[in-house]
Design a protein around this motif. Structure first.
Motif, mmCIF file in Angstrom:
data_model
loop_
_atom_site.group_PDB
_atom_site.id
_atom_site.type_symbol
_atom_site.label_atom_id
_atom_site.label_comp_id
_atom_site.label_asym_id
_atom_site.label_seq_id
_atom_site.Cartn_x
_atom_site.Cartn_y
_atom_site.Cartn_z
ATOM 1 N N GLU A 229 -6.877 5.451 -7.666
ATOM 2 C CA GLU A 229 -5.887 4.443 -8.356
ATOM 3 C C GLU A 229 -5.392 3.590 -7.405
ATOM 4 O O GLU A 229 -5.218 2.302 -7.706
ATOM 5 N N VAL A 230 -5.092 4.076 -6.176
ATOM 6 C CA VAL A 230 -4.588 3.100 -4.823
ATOM 7 C C VAL A 230 -5.847 2.029 -4.790
ATOM 8 O O VAL A 230 -5.612 0.819 -4.713
ATOM 9 N N PHE A 231 -6.970 2.505 -4.813
ATOM 10 C CA PHE A 231 -7.904 1.412 -4.359
ATOM 11 C C PHE A 231 -8.334 0.408 -5.485
ATOM 12 O O PHE A 231 -8.545 -0.629 -5.347
ATOM 13 N N LYS A 232 -7.820 0.834 -6.766
ATOM 14 C CA LYS A 232 -8.274 -0.100 -7.712
ATOM 15 C C LYS A 232 -7.400 -1.260 -7.754
ATOM 16 O O LYS A 232 -7.462 -2.466 -8.082
ATOM 17 N N LYS A 233 -5.961 -1.077 -7.252
ATOM 18 C CA LYS A 233 -5.075 -1.929 -7.105
ATOM 19 C C LYS A 233 -5.355 -2.808 -5.857
ATOM 20 O O LYS A 233 -4.800 -4.157 -5.939
ATOM 21 N N PHE A 234 -6.242 -2.449 -4.947
ATOM 22 C CA PHE A 234 -6.312 -3.148 -3.742
ATOM 23 C C PHE A 234 -7.749 -3.655 -3.740
ATOM 24 O O PHE A 234 -8.068 -4.311 -2.729
ATOM 25 N N ILE A 235 -8.697 -3.486 -4.459
ATOM 26 C CA ILE A 235 -10.154 -3.744 -4.330
ATOM 27 C C ILE A 235 -10.311 -5.170 -4.302
ATOM 28 O O ILE A 235 -11.247 -5.848 -3.623
ATOM 29 N N ARG A 236 -9.710 -6.015 -4.729
ATOM 30 C CA ARG A 236 -9.591 -7.452 -4.885
ATOM 31 C C ARG A 236 -9.240 -7.947 -3.460
ATOM 32 O O ARG A 236 -9.740 -9.054 -3.106
ATOM 33 N N ASP A 237 -8.415 -7.482 -2.860
ATOM 34 C CA ASP A 237 -7.772 -7.704 -1.493
ATOM 35 C C ASP A 237 -8.659 -7.342 -0.257
ATOM 36 O O ASP A 237 -8.493 -8.013 0.567
ATOM 37 N N TYR A 238 -8.930 -6.145 -0.487
ATOM 38 C CA TYR A 238 -9.807 -5.438 0.825
ATOM 39 C C TYR A 238 -11.006 -5.164 0.506
ATOM 40 O O TYR A 238 -11.358 -4.627 -0.629
ATOM 41 N N MET B 269 -1.293 5.035 3.639
ATOM 42 C CA MET B 269 -1.006 5.877 2.443
ATOM 43 C C MET B 269 -0.275 7.152 2.849
ATOM 44 O O MET B 269 0.799 7.657 2.081
ATOM 45 N N ASN B 270 -0.965 7.828 3.744
ATOM 46 C CA ASN B 270 -0.631 9.118 4.069
ATOM 47 C C ASN B 270 0.944 9.117 5.054
ATOM 48 O O ASN B 270 1.032 8.419 5.970
ATOM 49 N N ILE C 17 0.788 -1.156 -0.018
ATOM 50 C CA ILE C 17 -0.045 0.127 0.310
ATOM 51 C C ILE C 17 0.972 1.274 -0.097
ATOM 52 O O ILE C 17 0.821 2.174 -0.907
ATOM 53 N N ALA C 18 1.856 1.186 0.850
ATOM 54 C CA ALA C 18 2.708 2.431 0.986
ATOM 55 C C ALA C 18 3.489 2.743 -0.284
ATOM 56 O O ALA C 18 3.694 3.689 -0.898
ATOM 57 N N ASP C 19 4.179 1.524 -0.849
ATOM 58 C CA ASP C 19 4.749 1.747 -2.125
ATOM 59 C C ASP C 19 3.946 2.126 -3.264
ATOM 60 O O ASP C 19 4.255 2.902 -3.833
ATOM 61 N N CYS C 20 2.798 1.510 -3.230
ATOM 62 C CA CYS C 20 1.780 2.123 -4.465
ATOM 63 C C CYS C 20 1.544 3.545 -4.420
ATOM 64 O O CYS C 20 1.558 4.420 -5.324
ATOM 65 N N PHE C 21 1.132 4.115 -3.212
ATOM 66 C CA PHE C 21 0.834 5.354 -2.798
ATOM 67 C C PHE C 21 2.199 6.258 -3.384
ATOM 68 O O PHE C 21 1.900 7.202 -4.181
ATOM 69 N N LYS D 3 4.886 9.994 -9.539
ATOM 70 C CA LYS D 3 4.250 10.067 -10.862
ATOM 71 C C LYS D 3 3.570 11.323 -11.101
ATOM 72 O O LYS D 3 3.774 11.963 -12.002
ATOM 73 N N TYR D 4 2.233 11.359 -10.411
ATOM 74 C CA TYR D 4 1.408 12.275 -10.573
ATOM 75 C C TYR D 4 1.511 13.615 -9.723
ATOM 76 O O TYR D 4 0.849 14.738 -10.349
ATOM 77 N N ASN D 5 2.262 13.522 -8.617
ATOM 78 C CA ASN D 5 2.581 14.612 -7.592
ATOM 79 C C ASN D 5 1.000 15.843 -7.575
ATOM 80 O O ASN D 5 0.741 16.662 -7.512
ATOM 81 N N MET D 6 -0.099 14.548 -7.087
ATOM 82 C CA MET D 6 -1.233 15.181 -6.904
ATOM 83 C C MET D 6 -1.656 15.268 -5.210
ATOM 84 O O MET D 6 -2.456 15.898 -5.109
ATOM 85 N N GLY D 7 -0.691 14.854 -4.234
ATOM 86 C CA GLY D 7 -1.048 15.002 -3.020
ATOM 87 C C GLY D 7 -2.170 13.754 -2.641
ATOM 88 O O GLY D 7 -2.849 13.006 -3.394
ATOM 89 N N LEU D 8 -2.192 13.723 -1.290
ATOM 90 C CA LEU D 8 -2.895 12.398 -0.551
ATOM 91 C C LEU D 8 -4.382 12.751 -0.861
ATOM 92 O O LEU D 8 -5.139 11.701 -1.039
#
Length: 137
Positions: A36-45, A58-59, A13-17, A23-28
């Motif tokens: 985007e982070v939740f799309k990567k983890f939606i199957r797991d959590y 993430m923060n 989770i930390a690495d993904c964020f 990459k996008y420099n958009m902030g938390l």
């Protein structure tokens, strides 16, 4: 109920964020980044149940505290090889005189060996399947 993450899940989770934020420099608080982070983890959590814990991980400001609260602590074990040595003495993983983790024979009356987590044993190059483990209280 609070989710207890494994160390690997926490790091993922930390690495993904961190990767997406760099990459996008958009902030938390960017909804795109969180999505985007939740799309990567939606199957797991389950998003509805664990979003607070995931955002805390993430923060970068709350990450250390989240680690203490939400990451399952690895248990320590005494690791005894399944086969005894040639003198039929038990062989335990311990720290040798050089400070290196290594298997050592222990006579039945000698029980001064150290406990290690499974991750530590694997990191030292040993296969946990070759050892019986006794949980340390």
């Amino acid at each position: 109920m609070t989710k207890k993450f494994t160390e690997e899940e926490y790091q993922k989770i930390a690495d993904c964020f961190d990767k997406l934020n760099k990459k996008y420099n958009m902030g938390l608080l960017s909804s795109n980044l969180v999505d985007e982070v939740f799309k990567k983890f939606i199957r797991d959590y389950d998003y509805q149940l664990y979003w607070q814990e995931i955002v805390a991980i993430m923060n970068p400001i709350t990450r250390d505290e989240a680690h203490e609260k939400f990451v399952e602590k690895e248990k320590k074990y005494y690791w005894r090889r399944k086969k005894n040595d040639k003198d039929d003495d038990s062989v335990y993983i311990d720290i040798d005189v050089y400070g290196v983790m290594a298997p050592h024979s222990f006579y039945s009356n000698q029980i001064d060996y150290q406990a290690f987590t499974e991750s530590e044993v694997i990191e030292a190059g040993y296969n946990p399947d070759y050892y019986d483990k006794e949980e340390v209280e």
